[in-house]
Design a protein around this motif. Sequence first.
Motif, PDB file in Angstrom:
ATOM      1  N   ASP A  20      -5.687  34.353   3.022  1.00  0.00           N
ATOM      2  CA  ASP A  20      -5.363  35.567   3.069  1.00  0.00           C
ATOM      3  C   ASP A  20      -5.237  36.596   4.065  1.00  0.00           C
ATOM      4  O   ASP A  20      -6.330  36.363   5.011  1.00  0.00           O
ATOM      5  CB  ASP A  20      -5.866  36.354   1.839  1.00  0.00           C
ATOM      6  CG  ASP A  20      -5.214  37.432   1.043  1.00  0.00           C
ATOM      7  OD1 ASP A  20      -4.061  37.778   1.515  1.00  0.00           O
ATOM      8  OD2 ASP A  20      -5.803  38.125   0.548  1.00  0.00           O
ATOM      9  N   ILE A  21      -4.803  37.707   4.361  1.00  0.00           N
ATOM     10  CA  ILE A  21      -4.752  38.614   5.516  1.00  0.00           C
ATOM     11  C   ILE A  21      -5.123  39.855   4.482  1.00  0.00           C
ATOM     12  O   ILE A  21      -4.526  40.587   3.860  1.00  0.00           O
ATOM     13  CB  ILE A  21      -3.423  39.003   6.109  1.00  0.00           C
ATOM     14  CG1 ILE A  21      -2.922  37.659   6.689  1.00  0.00           C
ATOM     15  CG2 ILE A  21      -3.772  39.889   7.064  1.00  0.00           C
ATOM     16  CD1 ILE A  21      -1.674  37.695   7.147  1.00  0.00           C
ATOM     17  N   THR A  22      -6.557  40.353   4.555  1.00  0.00           N
ATOM     18  CA  THR A  22      -7.040  41.604   3.624  1.00  0.00           C
ATOM     19  C   THR A  22      -6.729  42.675   4.438  1.00  0.00           C
ATOM     20  O   THR A  22      -7.034  43.685   3.805  1.00  0.00           O
ATOM     21  CB  THR A  22      -8.788  41.243   3.433  1.00  0.00           C
ATOM     22  OG1 THR A  22      -9.298  41.418   4.868  1.00  0.00           O
ATOM     23  CG2 THR A  22      -8.632  39.852   2.947  1.00  0.00           C
ATOM     24  N   ALA A  23      -6.560  42.708   5.655  1.00  0.00           N
ATOM     25  CA  ALA A  23      -6.081  44.136   6.134  1.00  0.00           C
ATOM     26  C   ALA A  23      -4.727  44.818   5.688  1.00  0.00           C
ATOM     27  O   ALA A  23      -3.975  44.091   5.379  1.00  0.00           O
ATOM     28  CB  ALA A  23      -5.841  44.168   7.757  1.00  0.00           C
ATOM     29  N   LYS A  33      -8.875  35.717   6.061  1.00  0.00           N
ATOM     30  CA  LYS A  33     -10.051  34.844   5.336  1.00  0.00           C
ATOM     31  C   LYS A  33      -9.418  33.620   4.495  1.00  0.00           C
ATOM     32  O   LYS A  33      -8.457  33.722   4.055  1.00  0.00           O
ATOM     33  CB  LYS A  33     -10.871  35.700   4.308  1.00  0.00           C
ATOM     34  CG  LYS A  33     -11.461  36.957   5.018  1.00  0.00           C
ATOM     35  CD  LYS A  33     -12.091  37.667   3.919  1.00  0.00           C
ATOM     36  CE  LYS A  33     -12.664  39.008   4.682  1.00  0.00           C
ATOM     37  NZ  LYS A  33     -13.897  38.596   5.498  1.00  0.00           N
ATOM     38  N   VAL A  34     -10.145  32.474   4.461  1.00  0.00           N
ATOM     39  CA  VAL A  34      -9.868  31.318   3.744  1.00  0.00           C
ATOM     40  C   VAL A  34     -10.681  31.368   2.465  1.00  0.00           C
ATOM     41  O   VAL A  34     -12.208  31.293   2.739  1.00  0.00           O
ATOM     42  CB  VAL A  34     -10.097  30.020   4.674  1.00  0.00           C
ATOM     43  CG1 VAL A  34      -9.570  29.079   4.058  1.00  0.00           C
ATOM     44  CG2 VAL A  34      -9.290  30.168   5.816  1.00  0.00           C
ATOM     45  N   MET A  38     -14.670  31.287   2.707  1.00  0.00           N
ATOM     46  CA  MET A  38     -15.583  29.992   3.164  1.00  0.00           C
ATOM     47  C   MET A  38     -15.799  30.138   4.513  1.00  0.00           C
ATOM     48  O   MET A  38     -16.819  29.311   5.248  1.00  0.00           O
ATOM     49  CB  MET A  38     -14.362  29.052   3.302  1.00  0.00           C
ATOM     50  CG  MET A  38     -14.075  28.374   1.972  1.00  0.00           C
ATOM     51  SD  MET A  38     -12.671  27.074   2.109  1.00  0.00           S
ATOM     52  CE  MET A  38     -13.396  25.856   2.816  1.00  0.00           C
ATOM     53  N   GLY A  39     -15.379  31.411   5.349  1.00  0.00           N
ATOM     54  CA  GLY A  39     -15.882  31.580   6.667  1.00  0.00           C
ATOM     55  C   GLY A  39     -15.169  30.622   7.596  1.00  0.00           C
ATOM     56  O   GLY A  39     -15.482  30.636   9.006  1.00  0.00           O
ATOM     57  N   ALA A  40     -14.249  30.004   7.163  1.00  0.00           N
ATOM     58  CA  ALA A  40     -13.451  29.087   8.179  1.00  0.00           C
ATOM     59  C   ALA A  40     -12.376  29.772   9.013  1.00  0.00           C
ATOM     60  O   ALA A  40     -11.790  30.981   8.338  1.00  0.00           O
ATOM     61  CB  ALA A  40     -12.609  28.155   7.161  1.00  0.00           C
ATOM     62  N   TYR A  49      -3.690  27.844   7.398  1.00  0.00           N
ATOM     63  CA  TYR A  49      -4.693  26.845   7.299  1.00  0.00           C
ATOM     64  C   TYR A  49      -4.062  25.458   7.034  1.00  0.00           C
ATOM     65  O   TYR A  49      -3.822  24.891   5.832  1.00  0.00           O
ATOM     66  CB  TYR A  49      -5.583  27.261   6.365  1.00  0.00           C
ATOM     67  CG  TYR A  49      -6.934  26.617   6.141  1.00  0.00           C
ATOM     68  CD1 TYR A  49      -7.890  27.131   7.306  1.00  0.00           C
ATOM     69  CD2 TYR A  49      -7.492  25.704   5.420  1.00  0.00           C
ATOM     70  CE1 TYR A  49      -9.187  26.361   7.489  1.00  0.00           C
ATOM     71  CE2 TYR A  49      -8.626  24.968   5.459  1.00  0.00           C
ATOM     72  CZ  TYR A  49      -9.663  25.424   6.437  1.00  0.00           C
ATOM     73  OH  TYR A  49     -10.778  24.849   6.451  1.00  0.00           O
ATOM     74  N   PRO A  50      -3.875  24.609   8.366  1.00  0.00           N
ATOM     75  CA  PRO A  50      -3.156  23.386   8.056  1.00  0.00           C
ATOM     76  C   PRO A  50      -3.735  22.195   7.502  1.00  0.00           C
ATOM     77  O   PRO A  50      -3.000  21.583   6.575  1.00  0.00           O
ATOM     78  CB  PRO A  50      -2.943  23.029   9.536  1.00  0.00           C
ATOM     79  CG  PRO A  50      -3.321  24.269  10.388  1.00  0.00           C
ATOM     80  CD  PRO A  50      -4.253  25.044   9.658  1.00  0.00           C
TER      81      PRO A  50
END
Length: 884
Positions: free
Chosen positions: A307-310, A324-325, A333-335, A377-378
């Motif tokens: 997701d793009i939270t901005a 964020k993932v 996840m911090g990925a 996120y491939p």
Amino acid sequence: MRQTSKLYSKQNSQALMYIRGGDKKVMKKSLSLLVAAAMTLSTSAVAFAADAAQELTTQQKFDALKEAGVLNGFPDGSAGLEKEMTRAEFAKVLTKLTELAENSAANVYSDVAKTHWAAGFIGAATEAGLLNGLGNGKFGPSGKVTVEQIAKVADLVAGIEPKADGTVAGTVSPWAKGFVAAAIEAGLIPELPTYQVNATRAMLVDVAYDLAQPEETVLKATEAKQSGAKKVTVKFNKEVTAEEKAALTYELKNSLTTYPVTATFAADNKSVDLAVAYLPAGDYTLTVKGMDALTLKVEDETAKKVDITATALQQVDGQDLGVKVYNQFGEDMGAAAQVTSYNVTKSKQLKNGSTLDLKTGDDAAAINDVISVTAIYPSAGLSVNKQLKVINGSSATSIKLDQVQPVSGDARISVKDGYVLPLTLTDAAGQKVALPNGDIDLTGAPAGGKSVTYAGLVFYVSDNSIVDKFTVTDGVIKFATKKAGTVYVTVTNGAAAASAQTSIVVNDVAKVKTFELGNSGKLIVKGEKAVLPFTAVDTYGAAIAAKDVDLKNVKFNAFGSEIAPVKNAKGELEFTFTQTGTTTIYVYVDGVLQTKSVGISVADVAVFKAVHSVDVATTLEVGAQPTINQDNILLVDNYGRTSNVAAGKYTVTSGTPAVVKVEDGKLKALATGTAEITVHATTNDGITDKKFTVTVIANSDIKSYAIDTIDTLFGSTTPADTVGYEKAVTLVGKTAGGTTVALKSTAPDFVTSSDESVLKVADNGTTVVGQKAGKSTVAAYLNGSKVAEREVTVSADAKVVKTVELSADEYSVSLAGVKTVTPGVTVKDQYGQPIVAPGKLLIADTSIATVTGGVVTGVKVGTTTVTYVASNGTTDTAVIVVNP
């Protein structure tokens, strides 16, 4: 004691009752409902109170409810269970279940006569917000209640949350699906082809009876389930009390490995989250203290969403796109995802990455530019795209300024740092507008107000000598106050004609206004610290906590000259007097003599007068070697106070070395007989020696044995947890007369434990290790025979800090020499063992010394204190002396 019905298991909660239009909130009350009434019924009805597990017929349930006065039968004596439920009947049931008093006066409906049999129930239910009318002053007492309406009320009364993702096989209204699904799962209503049909009296009887069943009072863990990548949630059958929380422990195991957890209870206290530092996939068991073990399966963390939270972008460098993932539990996840951005307005590809420089450089953007951001996120085949607009404060169509609040722990706003300006900005779409990081600098004006434009907004302060700068960090606006007074802050967006203003009243820093010193009631000796109690009141009339008192405007005078006490980290005042005799301590606040003074008497310097006692065995077996050193030698001073002799300030001699030899800090028993032992202290002149006789006996004179004292042991089945908590079993001998004898060898040949599940014997055969809470009897054996036994208590209580001890009472540093010192600290738990626990060192007066990373550094000549504070508040304090 009466039991609490299910209906009121969540006390002080609120439930929304929806019945055919409108909604009201009703506060549940605590009551005892049907148990007492049911006890007067026949055997079948008594089962309602005495055997809730027995399945009753609807007729039997009706009989119990009728006896309790909740329902009535028809004139012919029948229950009419097949008949449909009317709103009037429903009003009565709700009124009875909630123990409301009938209230005909509250019946305001034109279609319900005052003489109507349900007028009092309808009035009471209406006043309590349980039921609403149909509009136009009508109630519709003969109208019907549907099954889905019954389901919703039953869920809310029972405190059951509707199932947001619930599925229902039968026909149900969209608004009711979650309530019907939850009611079916809870067993309150059966599965039906349709839930839009009118409810029967039989259904009302079943639901009312179930809601009135006594709630389980024994706390049970009902479910353990993985709820995060490193989190397990445990659900309970009822709300957990504070006392129960304190007693609960949790053991999470995978095979033989135990994973330590940190528990955090939910707001409703019916579940607890257990955080784990490391949680690999596998099958686990979770045991809550005193409850049956639960099983659960833990799965590896997997990416489920990117997701793009901005929601909008600022015209700043380092703009975070908020990519964020999330894993299967909705956790970040911090990925890192692959992020590409494109300026749609300028038809320009921007640099790749999760941040953009939108203020300077090649990617600089203008206000209102649209940026298309794509995140991929491939490895999980996840992607997302959002169109984000570049905005600043000028986009805000709504500006809100709330009242500035005191810093936590303060009663008022005063001259200090750390205040937050509560500014909320939203655009026309209702999205929050965040200001970029930076300083809103209002300095520079010669006097009075000052305004400055920042991110499209105008900030104005009426007096920049009070507030001269705001600092924006991650959307939070902080500022410091410089002096007392009132300042007005205005934020304006001229483009949208939006503005807001707030006033900030800054008080002078509270200082001591009145100070009263007390007498400790203890002996005060020249050259020794004397702690005197005190009370202080500030300029606002509020009592000042001892630890918060600032003595800058307080002076003390004794023996005709000024004296300077030290306030330690506990808030105590420590005086050290250099003269003897009687004097009065006068206290001055801002030069004004306080109305109360305290008289004290300072005694002459203390000197040690005699060796008071020696704690050592006086009957020894040949070959025994008990220790004798400063730890078991007490001196007594001229005021009758005792303390241990200082290391190296004593000698121990034997009058008969052939019997007892003093060597290496031990009394060595060499042969049978007696020897006079003399302990001489060299702390100061004139100390009377301590002489005592030691008797050495042969092994044959020892007639019995006893196990030396074993304090409560810590118990755990995890070997790593009990390292250092083992206890070697040792013996002492006894003569025929019962005299205790120090032995040559204190170890038995082997020991046994009466309950190895509580207290296990280690492989060496003479050491015991706690396993779980309980008691076990240890037996000691010599030459194949049991010679002694002792009961040992084991506790499974988690290790907590019990004592803290700094390595010295006083530390010295020098500005011209060694400027630093590292105080040592020993932390012990309730089992008397050293442990590693969080804590920190605090300096009482940081103008004299500071502490960083456990190292104390002198700043200026003076005296202050250093206190080590453990995580649970246990402390120890020492003096810090900074020399020239």
